[in-house]
Scaffold this motif. Structure first.
Motif, PDB file in Angstrom:
ATOM      1  N   UNK A  72       0.773  -1.232   0.183  1.00 40.36           N
ATOM      2  CA  UNK A  72      -0.181   0.148  -0.058  1.00 40.36           C
ATOM      3  C   UNK A  72       0.824   1.223   0.049  1.00 40.36           C
ATOM      4  N   UNK A  73       0.471   2.287  -0.256  1.00 38.34           N
ATOM      5  CA  UNK A  73       0.941   3.595  -0.447  1.00 38.34           C
ATOM      6  C   UNK A  73       0.874   4.529   0.854  1.00 38.34           C
ATOM      7  N   UNK A  74      -0.364   4.507   1.317  1.00 37.31           N
ATOM      8  CA  UNK A  74      -0.717   5.511   2.487  1.00 37.31           C
ATOM      9  C   UNK A  74      -1.814   4.720   3.442  1.00 37.31           C
ATOM     10  N   UNK A  75      -1.316   4.730   4.810  1.00 41.11           N
ATOM     11  CA  UNK A  75      -1.967   4.157   5.742  1.00 41.11           C
ATOM     12  C   UNK A  75      -2.419   5.100   6.777  1.00 41.11           C
ATOM     13  N   UNK A  76      -4.109   5.118   6.830  1.00 37.64           N
ATOM     14  CA  UNK A  76      -4.700   5.845   7.921  1.00 37.64           C
ATOM     15  C   UNK A  76      -5.075   5.277   9.192  1.00 37.64           C
ATOM     16  N   UNK A  77      -4.629   5.641  10.264  1.00 36.23           N
ATOM     17  CA  UNK A  77      -4.790   5.153  11.608  1.00 36.23           C
ATOM     18  C   UNK A  77      -6.006   6.008  12.095  1.00 36.23           C
ATOM     19  N   UNK A  78      -7.147   5.821  12.389  1.00 37.82           N
ATOM     20  CA  UNK A  78      -8.102   6.498  12.951  1.00 37.82           C
ATOM     21  C   UNK A  78      -7.996   6.697  14.330  1.00 37.82           C
ATOM     22  N   UNK A  79      -8.690   7.667  15.017  1.00 41.13           N
ATOM     23  CA  UNK A  79      -8.694   7.916  16.396  1.00 41.13           C
ATOM     24  C   UNK A  79      -9.514   6.736  16.896  1.00 41.13           C
ATOM     25  N   UNK A  80      -9.024   6.558  18.154  1.00 33.68           N
ATOM     26  CA  UNK A  80      -9.537   5.310  19.028  1.00 33.68           C
ATOM     27  C   UNK A  80     -10.204   6.239  20.221  1.00 33.68           C
ATOM     28  N   UNK A  81     -11.106   5.251  20.865  1.00 29.92           N
ATOM     29  CA  UNK A  81     -12.174   5.637  21.939  1.00 29.92           C
ATOM     30  C   UNK A  81     -11.652   4.767  22.995  1.00 29.92           C
ATOM     31  N   UNK A  82     -11.914   5.362  24.235  1.00 33.77           N
ATOM     32  CA  UNK A  82     -11.934   4.825  25.450  1.00 33.77           C
ATOM     33  C   UNK A  82     -10.467   4.935  26.217  1.00 33.77           C
ATOM     34  N   UNK A  83      -9.953   4.076  26.963  1.00 25.00           N
ATOM     35  CA  UNK A  83      -8.757   3.723  27.557  1.00 25.00           C
ATOM     36  C   UNK A  83      -7.923   3.536  26.452  1.00 25.00           C
ATOM     37  N   UNK A  84      -6.628   4.549  26.310  1.00 25.84           N
ATOM     38  CA  UNK A  84      -5.715   4.074  25.167  1.00 25.84           C
ATOM     39  C   UNK A  84      -4.918   2.752  25.351  1.00 25.84           C
ATOM     40  N   UNK A  85      -4.565   2.562  26.584  1.00 25.65           N
ATOM     41  CA  UNK A  85      -3.643   1.110  26.634  1.00 25.65           C
ATOM     42  C   UNK A  85      -4.264   0.059  26.467  1.00 25.65           C
ATOM     43  N   UNK A  86      -5.633  -0.046  26.739  1.00 28.83           N
ATOM     44  CA  UNK A  86      -6.684  -1.118  26.296  1.00 28.83           C
ATOM     45  C   UNK A  86      -6.760  -1.169  24.707  1.00 28.83           C
ATOM     46  N   UNK A  87      -7.134   0.118  24.282  1.00 31.04           N
ATOM     47  CA  UNK A  87      -7.411   0.194  22.825  1.00 31.04           C
ATOM     48  C   UNK A  87      -5.961  -0.361  21.884  1.00 31.04           C
ATOM     49  N   UNK A  88      -4.974   0.089  22.599  1.00 28.41           N
ATOM     50  CA  UNK A  88      -3.791  -0.643  21.951  1.00 28.41           C
ATOM     51  C   UNK A  88      -3.480  -1.917  22.241  1.00 28.41           C
ATOM     52  N   UNK A  89      -3.961  -2.340  23.035  1.00 24.65           N
ATOM     53  CA  UNK A  89      -3.604  -3.909  23.460  1.00 24.65           C
ATOM     54  C   UNK A  89      -4.664  -4.745  22.269  1.00 24.65           C
ATOM     55  N   UNK A  90      -5.821  -4.021  22.621  1.00 24.12           N
ATOM     56  CA  UNK A  90      -6.870  -4.699  21.322  1.00 24.12           C
ATOM     57  C   UNK A  90      -6.449  -4.732  19.959  1.00 24.12           C
ATOM     58  N   UNK A  91      -5.692  -3.686  19.567  1.00 29.58           N
ATOM     59  CA  UNK A  91      -5.439  -3.687  18.134  1.00 29.58           C
ATOM     60  C   UNK A  91      -3.757  -3.754  18.016  1.00 29.58           C
ATOM     61  N   UNK A  92      -3.234  -4.799  18.661  1.00 23.29           N
ATOM     62  CA  UNK A  92      -1.661  -4.957  18.658  1.00 23.29           C
ATOM     63  C   UNK A  92      -1.436  -5.750  17.365  1.00 23.29           C
ATOM     64  N   UNK A  93      -2.445  -6.479  16.864  1.00 28.91           N
ATOM     65  CA  UNK A  93      -2.326  -7.308  15.634  1.00 28.91           C
ATOM     66  C   UNK A  93      -2.270  -6.495  14.532  1.00 28.91           C
ATOM     67  N   UNK A  94      -2.697  -5.232  14.584  1.00 24.62           N
ATOM     68  CA  UNK A  94      -2.311  -4.262  13.461  1.00 24.62           C
ATOM     69  C   UNK A  94      -0.566  -3.750  13.363  1.00 24.62           C
ATOM     70  N   UNK A  95      -0.067  -4.070  14.305  1.00 23.90           N
ATOM     71  CA  UNK A  95       1.142  -3.135  14.621  1.00 23.90           C
ATOM     72  C   UNK A  95       2.171  -4.009  13.547  1.00 23.90           C
TER      73      UNK A  95
END
Length: 325
Positions: A72-95
């Motif tokens: 891909x050429x350009x990736x957008x990471x949208x805003x997350x909601x809720x607790x940020x540490x929890x949100x990161x953990x839930x989405x670690x598969x994207x990293x």
């Protein structure tokens, strides 16, 4: 064509997915209307075919799974909601995918507090970044290796982009439209979406809340004293003596704890008090200036504009409807 991948993370803010999708597809239409070829292949990308957002109020169906997108050429990471540490953990598969695509030459853009997920990739280490002003203290605590730029609408760091709070990400979208197309197309998009193009700061929207996510209790007491006595003239020496700390040591500890010098902190407390007075009272500029401890009109105006991006009169006229411009 430029391949644009809009990620659909868990707990994402739906508007931060829909808006870049809308913007870049609209730009394709603008290009075609002017006799040019559509430039962007826009796709929603996720770890699953369907992601429920907003407590299942919304259901987003992705165009492709993450594993199906090899380049891909350009990736957008949208805003997350809720607790940020929890949100990161839930989405670690994207990293890993984001990191791999970056290594392959993709540019990456985070919208608002999507900067937390972007920072979790490690791609921002040693680089500058923007995020929502209200999340600045939390961001610094979680990612001390990233240089957060206070008040900035758009930050670019070698093909990695981030935006300020909430709707200011529209300015980043315009910025990228102009980069990939031209100024004329960006201006057309700005007019179509009614966006103030080239807005550079979110300073006028920021509310100073103090930086208290630290463990230095004496510095917290100094902060309390400053905030309770902002209308008085307070010196660094006075504060250092109050807590029996040498001036240089006090200044060093204060800066480490709050990310501001003592003088900067006192200025921001005074200006925040002045802003509230302009918003809610009919006091004139001199009255407000004196109430927050300034006696020099030029000094007050200069500090106010430095912090808010607006003069005292401009700020009062913008936020106090009872005062006639």
């Amino acid at each position: 064509m430029k391949h644009v991948s809009i990620l659909v993370p868990e707990t994402a803010v739906i508007e931060a997915i829909a808006d870049p999708n809308y913007m870049f597809k609209a730009v394709n239409q603008f290009l075609e209307m002017s006799g040019k070829t559509a430039l962007f292949d826009v796709q929603l990308i996720g770890l699953s075919n369907e992601i429920r957002l907003g407590n299942s109020l919304f259901s987003v169906h992705t165009d492709k799974l993450l594993k199906e997108v090899k380049k891909t050429d350009l990736i957008f990471i949208p805003a997350l909601s809720g607790d940020m540490a929890t949100a990161i953990e839930m989405n670690k598969g994207l990293i890993p995918w984001i990191v791999e695509q970056r290594k392959n030459g993709a540019e990456v853009a985070s919208l608002c507090v999507g900067a937390f997920l972007l920072a979790a990739t490690g791609l921002l280490n040693g680089k500058k970044c923007s995020t929502h002003w209200n999340s600045a203290n939390e961001f610094r605590a979680m990612f001390p290796e990233v240089e957060l730029v206070d008040g900035s609408i758009i930050t670019e760091a070698q093909g990695i982009y981030s935006s300020g709070g909430a709707n200011s990400y529209w300015n980043l979208l315009l910025y990228l439209v102009e980069k990939y197309t031209d100024r004329e197309t960006a201006i057309l998009a700005a007019k179509y979406f009614a966006i103030d193009i080239d807005r550079e700061s979110q300073s006028s929207f920021m509310m100073f809340q103090g930086q208290r996510e630290h463990t230095d209790e004496e510095i917290k007491k100094a902060q309390d004293f400053i905030e309770e006595n902002y209308h008085d003239k307070i010196t660094v020496e006075q504060l250092a003596d109050m807590f029996a700390i040498g001036r240089r040591s006090f200044e060093r500890r204060f800066k480490k704890a709050t990310n501001n010098t003592v003088i900067e902190y006192m200025q921001r407390v005074k200006i925040e008090a002045a802003k509230k007075s302009f918003e809610t009272s009919r006091k004139n500029i001199n009255e407000v200036m004196l109430n927050v401890g300034y006696t020099d009109t030029k000094a007050f105006r200069d500090v106010f504009k430095k912090i808010t991006g607006m003069t005292p009169i401009e700020y009062r006229n913008k936020y106090n409807k009872s005062v006639k411009p």
